[in-house]
Scaffold this active site. Sequence first.
Site, short mmCIF file in Angstrom:
data_model
loop_
_atom_site.label_atom_id
_atom_site.label_comp_id
_atom_site.label_asym_id
_atom_site.label_seq_id
_atom_site.Cartn_x
_atom_site.Cartn_y
_atom_site.Cartn_z
N VAL A 186 -4.03 2.35 0.52
CA VAL A 186 -4.57 1.85 -0.74
C VAL A 186 -3.44 1.16 -1.50
O VAL A 186 -2.30 1.62 -1.47
CB VAL A 186 -5.16 3.02 -1.58
CG1 VAL A 186 -5.52 2.59 -2.97
CG2 VAL A 186 -6.36 3.61 -0.86
N THR B 298 0.81 -1.22 0.00
CA THR B 298 0.00 0.00 0.00
C THR B 298 0.85 1.27 0.00
O THR B 298 2.04 1.25 0.30
CB THR B 298 -0.94 0.03 1.22
OG1 THR B 298 -0.15 0.08 2.42
CG2 THR B 298 -1.85 -1.18 1.25
N ASP B 299 0.16 2.37 -0.32
CA ASP B 299 0.79 3.69 -0.22
C ASP B 299 0.45 4.26 1.16
O ASP B 299 -0.12 3.58 2.01
CB ASP B 299 0.35 4.60 -1.36
CG ASP B 299 -1.16 4.85 -1.39
OD1 ASP B 299 -1.84 4.62 -0.37
OD2 ASP B 299 -1.64 5.31 -2.44
N ALA B 300 0.76 5.51 1.39
CA ALA B 300 0.56 6.14 2.70
C ALA B 300 -0.90 6.19 3.13
O ALA B 300 -1.20 6.28 4.32
CB ALA B 300 1.15 7.55 2.69
N SER B 301 -1.83 6.10 2.16
CA SER B 301 -3.25 6.15 2.51
C SER B 301 -3.87 4.77 2.74
O SER B 301 -5.07 4.67 2.99
CB SER B 301 -4.03 6.89 1.42
OG SER B 301 -3.99 6.15 0.21
#
Length: 147
Positions: free
Chosen positions: A20, A15-18
């Site tokens: 997702v 995932t990325d920082a959010s």
Amino acid sequence: MSRFVLPLRVYYEDTDASGVVYHANYLRFFERARTEWLRALGLGQERLMRDLGIAFTVANLEIDFRAPARLDDALEIRTEVQQIRRASIIFEQSLFRTGEPTLLARARVRIGCVGSADFRPAPLPEPLEQAIARWRDAAEIQPNGIG
């Protein structure tokens, strides 16, 4: 049309920082499903290179992102063979949350068969064509598991 289904879990590293799934990781998920499809046919990538002298390379890829996959989602990748040519296979791959009908992403992937020594186009070997024919008759196969 025969289908191969690979279950998958989204980990933090995907995932990325959010929270997702990062867009490039969808490509890894789809690649993993095609690799496990070959393994379920009894023809893992290493065996194809060692015994049959071939490898696969992505020749064309189209991906359509529809909805985000998120941290800890249980997913399933559905892989179907759309077309077999002399030296390539076209796959349609779809990603869903397990048990849900919403399509998260879809990819159309054309892989080329190449000689593992020289990476020049090579015809699909007969053992692979036979394994695909058996799979199509079976309608659906499941992953062999890890190992």
